[in-house]
Design an enzyme around this catalytic site. Structure first.
Site: not given
Ligand code: DGL
Length: 299
Positions: A41-42, A104, A183, A215, A217
């Site tokens: 993931d990011s 992600c 984050e 997302c 996150h």
């Molecule tokens: N966790 C990521 C997603 O599901 C990306 C969050 C990001 O880096 O903007 O899209």
């Protein structure tokens, strides 16, 4: 034109050869089945998918990479996201992974096709916003989708809505501020509550009864989101569906870790990040609920 080779049947030799081939195939696939699963993931968001994976497939070993040096992806261009995703996948493949879960939404939408074309021998599992289950769950025919900026405006999301939520009103919103909270390891408290309230207000005022966490996150903020959305609104994420999909792909490819089962010892987790490893370790431990230590790699 070349003359065709004559076909000379030799049953005994052929049987022997195919036995050797079978043995070799078996031992190769046994070796591969013991290899770890790569997840990326990011940043820390994909750990919400990792938790679901560890629940579904506890005996597997995992290597997780959070590209914290380049987070967030949701404000980057598609070209950048593809480039980063290819670099991460190459790193994971060098570590010997047997399958990669792109944990992600943003990277899955932008880069999955490029990843499959670049690494044809590795199975990839991507994440998609849970639009289909949301369309089934809504009573009012009105759903909200909280995503990153990139994902919220992607044509791909429109296609998902058209395909699975025809006749349903879908309201998508980009919430990059929620990625930042996670984050930073801020999962609860008055500031988080206020930020989540403001971020979700545009979809909550649309009288929806289901919110899709588009997302990876966002499940880290689930208790706050549920509080703000109230019990009238169902909150759906993709974690368990992706974990089940991963099991299915491993199964079809004969790649399930040999001793998986309730009595099997839990597999190992190795954690990597591209940014500050101390910060990443602390926030990952908080999110997972157990202590982990990340190593750093420069992508
Ligand atoms: N966790 C990521 C997603 O599901 C990306 C969050 C990001 O880096 O903007 O899209």
């Amino acid at each position: 034109m070349h003359a065709q080779q004559p076909f000379l049947p030799h049953p005994a030799r052929d049987a022997e050869r195919s036995l050797h081939a079978l043995d070799r195939e078996k031992s190769e696939s046994a070796g591969k089945a013991e290899a770890p699963i790569g997840v990326f993931d990011s940043g820390v968001g994909g750990l919400t998918i990792l938790s679901a994976l560890r629940q579904e497939l506890p005996g597997e070993n995992y290597i997780y990479l959070g590209d914290s040096a380049h987070c967030p992806y949701g404000v980057r261009s598609e070209t950048e996201i593809i480039d980063l995703s290819v670099r991460i996948s190459r790193f994971l493949i060098e570590q010997g992974v047997k399958l990669i879960v792109v944990a992600c939404n943003t990277a899955s939408q932008a880069a999955l096709a490029a990843l499959r074309a670049t690494f044809p021998s590795i199975p990839f599992v991507g994440v998609v916003p849970a639009v289909k289950p949301a369309a089934r769950a809504t009573q009012k025919g009105r759903i909200g989708i909280a995503a990153t900026n990139q994902a919220a405006k992607a044509a791909y999301l429109r296609q998902l809505i058209d395909e699975f939520a025809g006749g349903i009103q879908a309201f998508a919103i980009g919430c990059p501020e929620l990625v930042t909270l996670v984050e930073e390891g801020q999962f609860d408290g008055p500031l988080v509550e206020e930020t989540v309230r403001q971020a979700l207000e545009p979809i909550l005022r649309e009288d929806i009864d289901v919110i899709v966490l588009g997302c990876t996150h966002f499940p880290a903020l689930r208790p706050v989101i549920e509080r703000i959305a109230t019990s009238q609104v169902q909150v759906i994420d993709s974690g368990s569906a992706i974990a089940r999909r991963t099991r299915y792909v491993l199964d079809t490819e004969n790649l399930i870790y040999p001793n998986t089962g309730s009595a099997a010892a839990p597999g190992e987790l190795r954690l990597w990040c591209s940014g500050d490893p101390e910060k990443f370790s602390a926030i990952s431990s908080k999110l997972l609920g157990y202590n982990v230590t990340a190593q750093q790699t420069h992508l």
